[in-house]
Write an enzyme that holds these catalytic residues in place. Structure first.
Site, PDB file in Angstrom:
ATOM      1  N   TYR A  60       4.108  21.395  16.691  1.00 52.20           N
ATOM      2  CA  TYR A  60       3.275  20.820  16.374  1.00 52.20           C
ATOM      3  C   TYR A  60       2.027  21.044  17.400  1.00 52.20           C
ATOM      4  O   TYR A  60       2.023  20.592  18.325  1.00 52.20           O
ATOM      5  CB  TYR A  60       3.399  19.137  16.352  1.00 52.20           C
ATOM      6  N   LEU A 210       3.330   7.525   2.604  1.00 49.43           N
ATOM      7  CA  LEU A 210       1.929   7.687   1.814  1.00 49.43           C
ATOM      8  C   LEU A 210       1.916   9.139   1.206  1.00 49.43           C
ATOM      9  O   LEU A 210       0.582   9.303   0.981  1.00 49.43           O
ATOM     10  CB  LEU A 210       0.675   7.248   2.876  1.00 49.43           C
ATOM     11  N   ARG A 212       1.353  11.917   2.330  1.00 44.17           N
ATOM     12  CA  ARG A 212       0.556  12.793   3.155  1.00 44.17           C
ATOM     13  C   ARG A 212      -0.861  12.288   2.792  1.00 44.17           C
ATOM     14  O   ARG A 212      -1.891  13.282   2.630  1.00 44.17           O
ATOM     15  CB  ARG A 212       0.690  14.131   2.830  1.00 44.17           C
ATOM     16  N   GLY A 213      -1.132  11.195   2.563  1.00 45.53           N
ATOM     17  CA  GLY A 213      -2.572  10.488   2.224  1.00 45.53           C
ATOM     18  C   GLY A 213      -2.680  10.299   0.676  1.00 45.53           C
ATOM     19  O   GLY A 213      -3.832   9.500   0.554  1.00 45.53           O
ATOM     20  N   SER A 216      -2.459   6.652  -0.203  1.00 43.96           N
ATOM     21  CA  SER A 216      -3.163   5.629   0.855  1.00 43.96           C
ATOM     22  C   SER A 216      -4.235   4.885   0.030  1.00 43.96           C
ATOM     23  O   SER A 216      -4.434   3.903   0.709  1.00 43.96           O
ATOM     24  CB  SER A 216      -3.711   6.653   1.712  1.00 43.96           C
TER      25      SER A 216
END
Length: 335
Positions: A60, A210, A212-213, A216
């Protein structure tokens, strides 16, 4: 309000940890620019709220995420935090993806660098990010088992592997948990992988809760996506797929509003409701998003609400795969 996560154990052999974890990937990579000071403040807020499971990966940001976590943990009690690290993804200086390496030598080398970046003597859960197609899982797990015996690693985890690989790995050394995508619109583990994990006493740390949004409740169809944000290439965020998927979110929003909760809180609470052996990982990069996620701990879903959620977002209702085709091909969990 109860915004302190309960304590749980990862599987039958893993560490005791919080029943909600923080995934740090987006603080360094793949979701576009992030604010480092806010990221560290978010880790601090999570720790102060009782979230002790911190999930990172050595790839990352090419080590940046581990260095960030080290900075965030400075002055904290190391024994009170459980650090989960993924390794194996190979990357170039241009951030390109070059494949996977999880042979014994690569495994031990990666850990050596991880320990250095985190300035710690051990990792709580160490796991290959993907199955290396060129290395039997027995060899990878065997190498980590040697690191466990030497005291550098406390528990062995896996990520995105199928039921057969789980069995083969567990025959070599106890596996604490399987990290894998699991959400209302990513339910592929339910048929075979989750039952196998439960049979073997392996916990699940669920990422992408979620999606990846997408789940959300904050994603807008006209949102501009940064060039470094991989969602710009994700099938579920494209064209008609996105329109369809956001319609599912709106159906979920009606249930959330009736419950007095946010869409994100309902989505996280749904994952948590699937079993005490499942720990949701939330990818909050900011304190306000973390606070919203922590609010899911107050959401207890009734049988009627679970049925309404199931009707609003049935299994298999999402449009598009969770990764682009080339990445899907690398997932042992999808074969």
């Amino acid at each position: 309000m109860n915004t302190t996560p309960a304590r749980t154990r990862l599987g039958s052999t893993g560490p005791e940890t919080s029943a909600l974890g923080l995934g740090l990937m987006g603080m360094s990579d793949l979701y576009g620019p992030a604010d480092e000071a806010e990221s560290i403040a978010t880790v601090h807020a999570a720790l102060d709220a009782g979230v002790t499971l911190m999930d990172t990966g050595d790839f990352y940001g090419m080590g940046h995420n581990e260095l960030l976590l080290h900075d965030a943990l400075r002055g904290r009690d190391r024994e009170s935090v459980q650090i989960s690290v993924k390794f194996g993804a190979q990357r170039g200086p241009d951030r390109s993806w070059l494949g996977y390496a999880a042979d014994p030598a690569a495994t031990k080398t990666a850990l050596a660098y991880t320990l250095r970046r985190l300035r710690t003597d051990y990792i709580d859960v160490y796991r290959p990010a993907r199955l290396d197609p060129n290395v039997p899982i027995e060899e990878t797990v065997g190498a980590i088992a040697e690191l466990v015996k030497a005291g550098y690693v406390r528990h062995i985890g896996l990520s995105e592997v199928g039921a057969d690989t789980l069995r083969r790995a567990a025959a070599v050394h106890p596996i604490s948990d399987l990290q894998i995508e699991y959400s209302l619109i990513s339910r592929g583990i339910e048929a075979e992988i989750l039952p196998t994990a439960r049979e073997l006493g392996i916990g699940v740390t669920a990422y992408g809760v979620l999606s990846r949004g997408l789940l959300s409740g904050h994603w807008q169809s006209d949102r501009e996506i940064a060039a470094t944000d991989f969602r710009g290439f994700s099938p579920r965020f494209q064209g008609e797929n996105l329109t369809h998927n956001l319609s599912l979110v709106e159906a979920l929003r009606a249930i959330a509003e009736a419950k007095g909760a946010s869409v994100a809180q309902i989505a996280i609470a749904w994952v948590a409701s699937r079993g005490s052996d499942i720990v949701p990982l939330v990818g909050a990069r900011r304190r306000d998003r973390l606070a919203e996620a922590l609010g899911s701990l107050d959401v207890q879903l009734t049988e009627g609400e679970l049925a309404a959620i199931e009707a609003a977002v049935p299994a298999g209702s999402a449009a598009g795969d969770r990764y682009a085709a080339a990445q899907m091909a690398h997932l042992d969990s999808e074969h």
